[in-house]
Design a protein around this motif. Structure first.
Motif, PDB file in Angstrom:
ATOM      1  N   LYS A  96       0.883  -1.168   0.152  1.00 20.89           N
ATOM      2  CA  LYS A  96       0.018  -0.046  -0.119  1.00 20.89           C
ATOM      3  C   LYS A  96       0.784   1.330  -0.083  1.00 20.89           C
ATOM      4  O   LYS A  96       0.552   2.171  -0.777  1.00 20.89           O
ATOM      5  CB  LYS A  96      -1.033  -0.014   1.021  1.00 20.89           C
ATOM      6  CG  LYS A  96      -2.011  -1.097   1.008  1.00 20.89           C
ATOM      7  CD  LYS A  96      -3.116  -0.992   2.295  1.00 20.89           C
ATOM      8  CE  LYS A  96      -4.014  -2.270   1.943  1.00 20.89           C
ATOM      9  NZ  LYS A  96      -4.999  -2.206   3.134  1.00 20.89           N
ATOM     10  N   ASP A  97       2.103   1.149   0.698  1.00 17.16           N
ATOM     11  CA  ASP A  97       2.880   2.317   0.745  1.00 17.16           C
ATOM     12  C   ASP A  97       3.407   2.632  -0.763  1.00 17.16           C
ATOM     13  O   ASP A  97       3.661   3.895  -0.798  1.00 17.16           O
ATOM     14  CB  ASP A  97       3.995   2.131   1.397  1.00 17.16           C
ATOM     15  CG  ASP A  97       3.796   1.692   3.142  1.00 17.16           C
ATOM     16  OD1 ASP A  97       2.761   2.275   3.614  1.00 17.16           O
ATOM     17  OD2 ASP A  97       4.866   1.381   3.916  1.00 17.16           O
ATOM     18  N   LYS A  99       1.854   1.688  -3.743  1.00 18.62           N
ATOM     19  CA  LYS A  99       0.932   1.711  -4.660  1.00 18.62           C
ATOM     20  C   LYS A  99       0.138   3.076  -4.447  1.00 18.62           C
ATOM     21  O   LYS A  99      -0.393   3.687  -5.473  1.00 18.62           O
ATOM     22  CB  LYS A  99      -0.123   0.496  -4.682  1.00 18.62           C
ATOM     23  CG  LYS A  99       0.849  -0.593  -5.201  1.00 18.62           C
ATOM     24  CD  LYS A  99      -0.166  -1.869  -5.529  1.00 18.62           C
ATOM     25  CE  LYS A  99       0.849  -3.110  -6.259  1.00 18.62           C
ATOM     26  NZ  LYS A  99       0.106  -4.339  -6.290  1.00 18.62           N
ATOM     27  N   ILE A 100      -0.356   3.504  -3.278  1.00 16.28           N
ATOM     28  CA  ILE A 100      -1.052   4.524  -2.918  1.00 16.28           C
ATOM     29  C   ILE A 100      -0.443   5.991  -3.653  1.00 16.28           C
ATOM     30  O   ILE A 100      -1.078   6.583  -4.260  1.00 16.28           O
ATOM     31  CB  ILE A 100      -1.380   4.860  -1.623  1.00 16.28           C
ATOM     32  CG1 ILE A 100      -2.522   3.819  -1.122  1.00 16.28           C
ATOM     33  CG2 ILE A 100      -2.013   6.230  -1.123  1.00 16.28           C
ATOM     34  CD1 ILE A 100      -2.491   3.699   0.635  1.00 16.28           C
ATOM     35  N   LYS A 103      -0.925   6.454  -7.566  1.00 18.51           N
ATOM     36  CA  LYS A 103      -2.243   6.861  -8.106  1.00 18.51           C
ATOM     37  C   LYS A 103      -2.018   8.232  -8.034  1.00 18.51           C
ATOM     38  O   LYS A 103      -3.068   8.807  -9.241  1.00 18.51           O
ATOM     39  CB  LYS A 103      -3.388   6.729  -7.010  1.00 18.51           C
ATOM     40  CG  LYS A 103      -3.713   5.179  -6.867  1.00 18.51           C
ATOM     41  CD  LYS A 103      -4.583   4.678  -5.518  1.00 18.51           C
ATOM     42  CE  LYS A 103      -5.516   5.903  -5.256  1.00 18.51           C
ATOM     43  NZ  LYS A 103      -6.403   5.644  -3.991  1.00 18.51           N
ATOM     44  N   TYR A 104      -1.164   8.911  -7.726  1.00 10.66           N
ATOM     45  CA  TYR A 104      -1.019  10.570  -7.757  1.00 10.66           C
ATOM     46  C   TYR A 104       0.156  10.766  -8.390  1.00 10.66           C
ATOM     47  O   TYR A 104       0.532  12.149  -8.379  1.00 10.66           O
ATOM     48  CB  TYR A 104      -1.121  11.137  -6.304  1.00 10.66           C
ATOM     49  CG  TYR A 104      -2.293  10.946  -5.720  1.00 10.66           C
ATOM     50  CD1 TYR A 104      -3.561  11.522  -5.874  1.00 10.66           C
ATOM     51  CD2 TYR A 104      -2.399   9.960  -4.506  1.00 10.66           C
ATOM     52  CE1 TYR A 104      -4.612  11.157  -5.199  1.00 10.66           C
ATOM     53  CE2 TYR A 104      -3.493   9.408  -3.942  1.00 10.66           C
ATOM     54  CZ  TYR A 104      -4.633  10.353  -4.484  1.00 10.66           C
ATOM     55  OH  TYR A 104      -5.784   9.870  -3.755  1.00 10.66           O
ATOM     56  N   GLY A 108       6.229   5.525  -4.971  1.00  9.51           N
ATOM     57  CA  GLY A 108       5.635   5.148  -3.514  1.00  9.51           C
ATOM     58  C   GLY A 108       7.293   4.179  -3.402  1.00  9.51           C
ATOM     59  O   GLY A 108       7.593   3.182  -4.355  1.00  9.51           O
ATOM     60  N   ILE A 430      -2.640  12.288  -0.866  1.00  6.79           N
ATOM     61  CA  ILE A 430      -1.839  10.959  -0.434  1.00  6.79           C
ATOM     62  C   ILE A 430      -2.055  10.776   1.069  1.00  6.79           C
ATOM     63  O   ILE A 430      -2.427   9.540   1.362  1.00  6.79           O
ATOM     64  CB  ILE A 430      -0.393  11.133  -0.769  1.00  6.79           C
ATOM     65  CG1 ILE A 430      -0.381  11.137  -2.439  1.00  6.79           C
ATOM     66  CG2 ILE A 430       0.358  10.082  -0.269  1.00  6.79           C
ATOM     67  CD1 ILE A 430       1.180  11.480  -2.862  1.00  6.79           C
ATOM     68  N   ASP A 433      -5.466   9.182   2.100  1.00  2.85           N
ATOM     69  CA  ASP A 433      -5.307   7.799   1.356  1.00  2.85           C
ATOM     70  C   ASP A 433      -4.715   6.881   2.487  1.00  2.85           C
ATOM     71  O   ASP A 433      -5.079   5.972   2.801  1.00  2.85           O
ATOM     72  CB  ASP A 433      -5.055   7.754   0.230  1.00  2.85           C
ATOM     73  CG  ASP A 433      -6.043   7.817  -1.049  1.00  2.85           C
ATOM     74  OD1 ASP A 433      -6.932   8.366  -0.542  1.00  2.85           O
ATOM     75  OD2 ASP A 433      -5.854   7.980  -2.318  1.00  2.85           O
ATOM     76  N   LEU A 434      -3.503   7.403   2.874  1.00  5.07           N
ATOM     77  CA  LEU A 434      -2.615   6.584   3.795  1.00  5.07           C
ATOM     78  C   LEU A 434      -3.276   6.417   5.263  1.00  5.07           C
ATOM     79  O   LEU A 434      -3.162   5.353   5.800  1.00  5.07           O
ATOM     80  CB  LEU A 434      -1.148   7.252   3.858  1.00  5.07           C
ATOM     81  CG  LEU A 434      -0.387   7.390   2.549  1.00  5.07           C
ATOM     82  CD1 LEU A 434       1.025   8.114   2.915  1.00  5.07           C
ATOM     83  CD2 LEU A 434       0.051   5.736   2.262  1.00  5.07           C
ATOM     84  N   GLU A 436      -6.633   6.221   5.797  1.00  2.00           N
ATOM     85  CA  GLU A 436      -7.259   5.218   5.662  1.00  2.00           C
ATOM     86  C   GLU A 436      -6.923   3.935   5.579  1.00  2.00           C
ATOM     87  O   GLU A 436      -7.142   2.850   6.287  1.00  2.00           O
ATOM     88  CB  GLU A 436      -8.129   5.487   4.396  1.00  2.00           C
ATOM     89  CG  GLU A 436      -9.496   4.628   4.306  1.00  2.00           C
ATOM     90  CD  GLU A 436     -10.449   4.897   5.416  1.00  2.00           C
ATOM     91  OE1 GLU A 436     -11.040   3.865   5.827  1.00  2.00           O
ATOM     92  OE2 GLU A 436     -10.858   5.919   5.828  1.00  2.00           O
ATOM     93  N   ALA A 437      -5.642   3.556   5.055  1.00  2.00           N
ATOM     94  CA  ALA A 437      -4.935   2.292   4.965  1.00  2.00           C
ATOM     95  C   ALA A 437      -4.322   1.936   6.165  1.00  2.00           C
ATOM     96  O   ALA A 437      -4.236   0.732   6.401  1.00  2.00           O
ATOM     97  CB  ALA A 437      -3.933   2.487   3.778  1.00  2.00           C
TER      98      ALA A 437
END
Length: 446
Positions: A96-97, A99-100, A103-104, A108, A430, A433-434, A436-437
């Motif tokens: 997740k670190d 891929k998130i 997205k922007y 990562g 970012i 989103d982080l 949330e993850a």
């Protein structure tokens, strides 16, 4: 050398643990051991590694006591050294670190930029917990910490556990130095004496000599200008089968990083700061380094451990000694036997770099003895490096303050200040989103 040492490996379920055990066994003549303990908070994961390592120990060194536990008191009582390499959230969170941010349109990465900040926010609490266990149950022990992201963890331990006996280390410079040595025909990096300064994963070699005082920098620079840190035998048709594609790219990219300041030799991780958009273009948002590791080393190590347990012998195992981890034995020996070995470590600056923030955690050569590391003064650093380092130190300090104060604002500022992130709006996207993850791992920010 009559004393034999007791060691706990914190992160017993790590894929690196078997390689470290094999390395410790190879070095028993230099660093005798009476007891090895594994500690992890994930019992099932640790059991796979521990059961295999118990068989390895019985076959290679049956005199060494072995314990694997999830109980802190059992793990941390009667130990001389804590070798810590924990990964809070495992590779699922690393994925997740990585891929998130992609997205922007932002790279990562495990220790750099937003990925490193996210991982740092998970790691701080875990490492502080280990220090507290060590101080409660074995107050004379030393922790040799190579849990990532080392820069943020080191700043957190400096600020939040200022009197703890912890030394933060990284084997990346060791790996690069081995490549330098190999490139110019030396057998080992130990034939070189280096001057280096920077932050963890953010530094430069300024002088490299052999033990007779001959300058090796021109030869190494000539190689790096052509090949980066790739070795000739890895290039062309005979690409290395032992090096993942992402690392082959990293070693080759060092050629372009070196070109920015040909007076020094760079740490490979600087590519993420100096060529971040190149790294985004090179990345596959569906298959990042975390996927490479999960499908490579993770499967291999756990598969091999299960085979050992099933066969009840490690005779034909393909598990390998972690050569880089021998750095840990050198460090433990330096403390245990007061050897005054010279090593690159992450320490409080306090004048080692005379024109830089005194409380910054810098990576510089140190002389190591029974009282820990004594940094060697590297003098003034040039404006280019100083500017980059000041920005990055500010990021690291803001992350630790954000963790301590549960501050959304400071973490947003840290991301905004990171050279890898283009602007404050993207930093906020970012960050949200982080958050949330990482709900299960970060302190709640307000």
């Amino acid at each position: 050398m009559d004393k034999k040492f007791s060691v706990v490996i914190a992160g017993g379920g790590s894929t690196f643990t078997p390689g470290i055990v094999l390395m410790l066994l190879e070095n028993l003549d230099k660093f005798p051991i009476r007891q090895i303990k594994f500690y992890d908070n994930l019992e099932a994961r640790q059991k796979v590694i521990a059961d295999a390592c118990e068989i390895i120990l019985k076959e290679k060194a049956p005199e060494i006591d072995f314990v694997a536990t999830t109980d802190p008191k059992t793990a941390f009582s009667d130990v001389d050294f804590v070798m810590a390499h924990i990964r809070v959230g495992l590779y699922a969170m690393r994925e997740k670190d990585e891929k998130i941010p992609l997205k922007y349109g932002v790279i990562g990465q495990e220790t750099c930029g937003p990925g490193g900040i996210a991982y740092g926010m998970r790691s701080i609490g875990g490492v502080l917990e280990l220090i507290d266990y060590m101080e409660q149950y074995s107050p004379d022990a030393w922790m040799l910490n190579y849990s990532n992201p080392a820069a943020i963890v080191a700043e957190a331990t400096r600020k939040l556990r200022p009197n703890s006996k912890i030394i933060n280390i990284c084997d990346m410079p060791v790996g690069i130095e081995e490549r330098m040595a190999h490139a110019i025909g030396l057998k080992s990096r130990k034939e070189m004496e280096v001057r280096y300064y920077g932050l963890n994963h953010f530094g430069w070699w300024t002088d490299i000599r052999d033990h007779a005082g001959n300058d090796l920098m021109p030869q190494i620079k000539e190689h790096v200008a052509k090949y980066g840190y790739s070795l000739k035998e890895e290039l062309g048709e005979h690409e290395s089968q032992h090096t993942d594609p992402s690392w082959m790219h990293t070693f080759a990219k060092a050629r372009e990083v070196y070109a920015v300041d040909p007076d020094t030799l760079p740490n490979t991780y600087l590519k993420y700061y100096l060529y971040s958009q190149d790294e985004v273009e090179h990345a596959d948002p569906e298959y990042t380094r975390a996927n490479e590791v999960m499908n490579g080393r993770e499967k291999h190590v756990f598969g091999e451990c299960k085979k050992i347990v099933q066969a009840k012998t490690a005779k034909d195992t393909s598990l390998e000694v972690d050569e880089h981890a021998s750095y840990i034995v050198d460090l433990a020996r330096a403390i245990a036997y007061n050897t005054h070995e010279r090593m690159l470590l992450i320490v409080e600056n306090n004048g080692a770099l005379s024109n830089f923030e005194p409380t910054a955690m810098v990576e510089v050569p140190c002389i190591v003895g029974k009282n820990g590391p004594e940094p060697l003064v590297q003098g003034q650093i040039p404006r280019f490096q100083k500017g980059l380092m000041e920005q990055q130190v500010a990021v690291e300090k803001l992350v630790v303050e954000a963790w301590e104060e549960h501050s959304y604002q400071k973490l947003w500022q840290a991301l905004t200040l990171s050279k890898i992130i283009p602007n404050a709006r993207v930093a906020k996207q970012i960050l949200d989103d982080l958050i949330e993850a990482n709900r299960d791992f970060w302190p709640e920010l307000r």
